[in-house]
Design an enzyme around this catalytic site. Structure first.
Site, PDB file in Angstrom:
ATOM      1  CB  CYS A   1      10.661  -0.833   0.003  1.00 11.73           C
ATOM      2  SG  CYS A   1      10.832  -0.104  -1.614  1.00 11.73           S
TER       3      CYS A   1
ATOM      4  N   GLY B   1       5.885  -6.712  -0.816  1.00  6.77           N
ATOM      5  CA  GLY B   1       5.396  -6.652   0.553  1.00  6.77           C
ATOM      6  C   GLY B   1       6.490  -7.044   1.516  1.00  6.77           C
ATOM      7  CB  SER B   2       6.353  -7.835   5.066  1.00 10.09           C
ATOM      8  OG  SER B   2       5.391  -8.870   5.053  1.00 10.09           O
TER       9      SER B   2
ATOM     10  CD  GLU C   1      10.897  -5.889  -6.770  1.00 10.24           C
ATOM     11  OE1 GLU C   1      11.777  -5.384  -6.048  1.00 10.24           O
ATOM     12  OE2 GLU C   1      10.972  -5.933  -7.998  1.00 10.24           O
ATOM     13  CG  LEU C   2      10.524  -9.811  -0.153  1.00  9.06           C
ATOM     14  CD1 LEU C   2      11.116 -11.073   0.452  1.00  9.06           C
ATOM     15  CD2 LEU C   2       9.014  -9.915  -0.221  1.00  9.06           C
TER      16      LEU C   2
ATOM     17  CD1 TRP D   1      -0.055  -1.607   3.026  1.00 10.89           C
ATOM     18  CD2 TRP D   1       0.783   0.454   3.260  1.00 10.89           C
ATOM     19  NE1 TRP D   1       0.815  -1.622   4.096  1.00 10.89           N
ATOM     20  CE2 TRP D   1       1.339  -0.369   4.266  1.00 10.89           C
ATOM     21  CE3 TRP D   1       1.165   1.789   3.210  1.00 10.89           C
ATOM     22  CZ2 TRP D   1       2.257   0.105   5.207  1.00 10.89           C
ATOM     23  CZ3 TRP D   1       2.083   2.264   4.136  1.00 10.89           C
ATOM     24  CH2 TRP D   1       2.610   1.422   5.115  1.00 10.89           C
ATOM     25  CG  ASN D   2       5.132   1.145   0.435  1.00  3.37           C
ATOM     26  OD1 ASN D   2       4.665   0.323  -0.355  1.00  3.37           O
ATOM     27  ND2 ASN D   2       6.419   1.304   0.597  1.00  3.37           N
TER      28      ASN D   2
ATOM     29  CE  LYS E   1      -4.170  -9.431  -1.318  1.00  9.70           C
ATOM     30  NZ  LYS E   1      -4.706  -8.177  -0.833  1.00  9.70           N
ATOM     31  N   PRO E   2      -4.586  -5.550  -4.886  1.00  8.75           N
ATOM     32  CG  PRO E   2      -6.232  -3.876  -4.931  1.00  8.75           C
ATOM     33  CD  PRO E   2      -5.942  -5.281  -5.377  1.00  8.75           C
TER      34      PRO E   2
ATOM     35  CD  GLU F   1      10.698  -2.949   6.113  1.00 10.63           C
ATOM     36  OE1 GLU F   1       9.875  -3.863   6.263  1.00 10.63           O
ATOM     37  OE2 GLU F   1      10.962  -2.453   5.001  1.00 10.63           O
TER      38      GLU F   1
END
Ligand code: NAD
Length: 455
Positions: free
Chosen positions: A261, A204-205, A226-227, A129-130, A153-154, A358
């Site tokens: 990120c 995401g995470s 992509e984390l 979401w960022n 999938k947002p 993080e």
């Protein structure tokens, strides 16, 4: 599912989540439409994406307002994102045709060797979401241009934006059913992964990325992750202007409330300029206005996720118990919404969670170092590998240090920036694979090798 405005904690809309049945219907439809789309020339696909870009620009204000309402992003930054992400479209316009073209590698006598880049099929694009525009475009626009269909999938915190993408893509001429929005939280993401998809691209995470990698093991479909990151910045003693260095570092750490990120997550400063840097840094952070994200002057809005203020408070508490000094902020203000006062801590070390996990929020630890050797050791002391930055006048000295770090991106005298020209990739727990650059379009294809001989 309830959509909550982080600025006041109030529900502003309710939506129906997807179910196993609706997801399977959508995937079935995506498969069918994708076959026709694969036959559409790349130039024509690019024409639709270009119209989409124009529609986004024309609707900028409404889209920015939605983004602010659902994520709490300050309105100025929301507008910047809506417009700024357009550089991905310009990048595709400039390069996609040549990067997707057939390549003739050898022609000897009657034998030809060539590669064609075929689309993967239906891509599951599970997103965060960022920065939903930037990270969304990195995947779904590139995937569509390469001839794929997308099940987008947002994040549950960026749904309005997701609905906006679908309606503007279709208004721009994208065939109906080539881009579907999958609505829901983590469980819905899990259900999507069980469907008949041909590739999964996740942002995401690390925790979720690991679950997804485990779930998809054995499926033999491309998976890209992509984390998160714990991105270090080292300020050498020879920086031209300490005040400017502090200002840039603070912006790298606090823009979008630190929810980037590649935000600067920890700072190392050479002992000989440490005190002055800290003073200038504090002056900068104290000038930030915390407030309603719809207010034009707000730089620090609420955090997007309800639990994040208490998570950050925990990092402050842990650091203070282990000997850190808190110079400003670090508190949850007494007002509605998910706010946290921007925190700056010094006298920190790697025993503290703040310097290892993080944070993804408006908080930073600034650690004193005696020289490059110590800085390099501390910068490398992490499970993550997204970006690392050095501020210095000496390019060779900076690169000597940056060359040795196991990260996807290095910055000299800049930070917290992404360019469509360059591959965006993480190492270690920051992920696997690249978006953007020529790699970022080829990943949405599968090369087919042709060995052709006249009979
Ligand atoms: P998250 O991992 O909580 O959620 C990301 C997405 O995964 C959401 O859409 C969520 O609904 C979905 N999801 C959750 N559980 C799932 C499951 N079991 N199966 C399938 N889908 C599932 O992350 P977030 O809070 O949305 O985003 C913040 C994180 O994203 C931070 O760690 C940040 O560093 C990272 N991030 C990385 C990049 C990058 O380019 N490397 C960019 C942006 C954000």
């Amino acid at each position: 599912m309830q959509l909550i405005n982080p600025a006041n904690g109030q529900v502003f809309r309710e939506v129906d989540e997807d179910t196993t049945e609706t997801i399977s219907e959508k995937i079935h439809h995506l498969k069918r439409v994708q076959e026709e789309w694969a036959a559409v020339p790349v130039k024509e696909r690019l024409g639709i994406i270009s119209t989409f870009g124009k529609l986004v620009k024309a609707q900028r204000e409404t889209l920015a307002q939605w983004l602010t309402q659902e994520t709490g992003k300050p309105i100025q930054q929301a507008r910047n994102e809506v417009t700024g992400a357009h550089n991905r479209i310009a990048h595709l316009q400039k390069h996609a045709e040549k990067w997707l073209a057939e390549e003739l590698l050898e022609k000897e006598g009657s034998t030809q060797e060539l590669i064609r880049y075929e689309p993967l099929g239906v891509i599951a694009n599970i997103s965060a979401w960022n920065f939903p525009y930037n990270i969304g475009y990195n995947v779904f626009l590139y995937a569509l241009v390469a001839g794929n269909a997308v099940a987008y999938k947002p994040s549950e915190h960026a749904l309005l934006t997701g609905f906006g993408f679908k309606s503007l893509l279709e208004e721009a001429g994208l065939p109906k059913g080539l881009f579907e929005v999958i609505v829901g939280k983590g469980e819905v993401g899990e259900t999507l992964l069980k469907a008949d998809i041909d590739g999964c691209f996740f942002t995401g995470s690390y925790a979720t990325g690991k679950k997804i990698a485990t779930q998809l093991a054995g499926r033999m479909i491309p998976l890209q992750l992509e984390l998160g990151g714990k991105d270090p910045l080292y300020v050498m003693e020879d920086v031209r202007d300490i005040k400017q260095a502090a200002k840039n570092a603070a912006e790298g750490a606090f823009y979008n409330n630190g929810q980037s990120c590649c935000a600067v997550e920890r700072i190392y400063v050479h002992a000989s300029i440490y005190e002055e840097f800290l003073d200038q840094f504090l002056e900068e952070v104290r000038s930030y206005t915390l407030g309603d994200p719809l207010d034009e002057t707000t730089f620090i809005g609420p955090l997007t996720r309800k639990d994040q203020p208490s998570f950050l408070f925990g990092q402050v508490k842990d650091a203070l118990e282990k000997g850190a000094t808190l110079h400003c902020g670090g508190k949850i203000p007494n007002r509605p919404g998910f706010y946290f006062e921007p925190a700056v801590l010094s006298e920190v070390n790697h025993e503290m969670e703040l310097m290892r996990e993080e944070s993804f929020g408006p908080i930073i630890g600034i650690q004193r170092v005696e020289g490059d050797k110590e800085a390099a050791k501390l910068m490398a002391d992490t499970n993550y590998g997204l970006t690392a930055a050095v501020f210095s006048q000496d390019k060779n000295r900076a690169l000597q240090l940056l060359d040795r770090l196991n990260v996807g991106t290095v910055y000299w005298n800049c930070c917290d920036r992404v360019s469509p020209n360059l591959p965006w990739s993480g190492r270690k727990q920051s992920g696997v694979g690249s978006t953007l650059s020529y790699q970022g379009i080829r990943v949405f294809t599968q090369p087919k090798a042709y060995q052709l001989r006249e009979g």
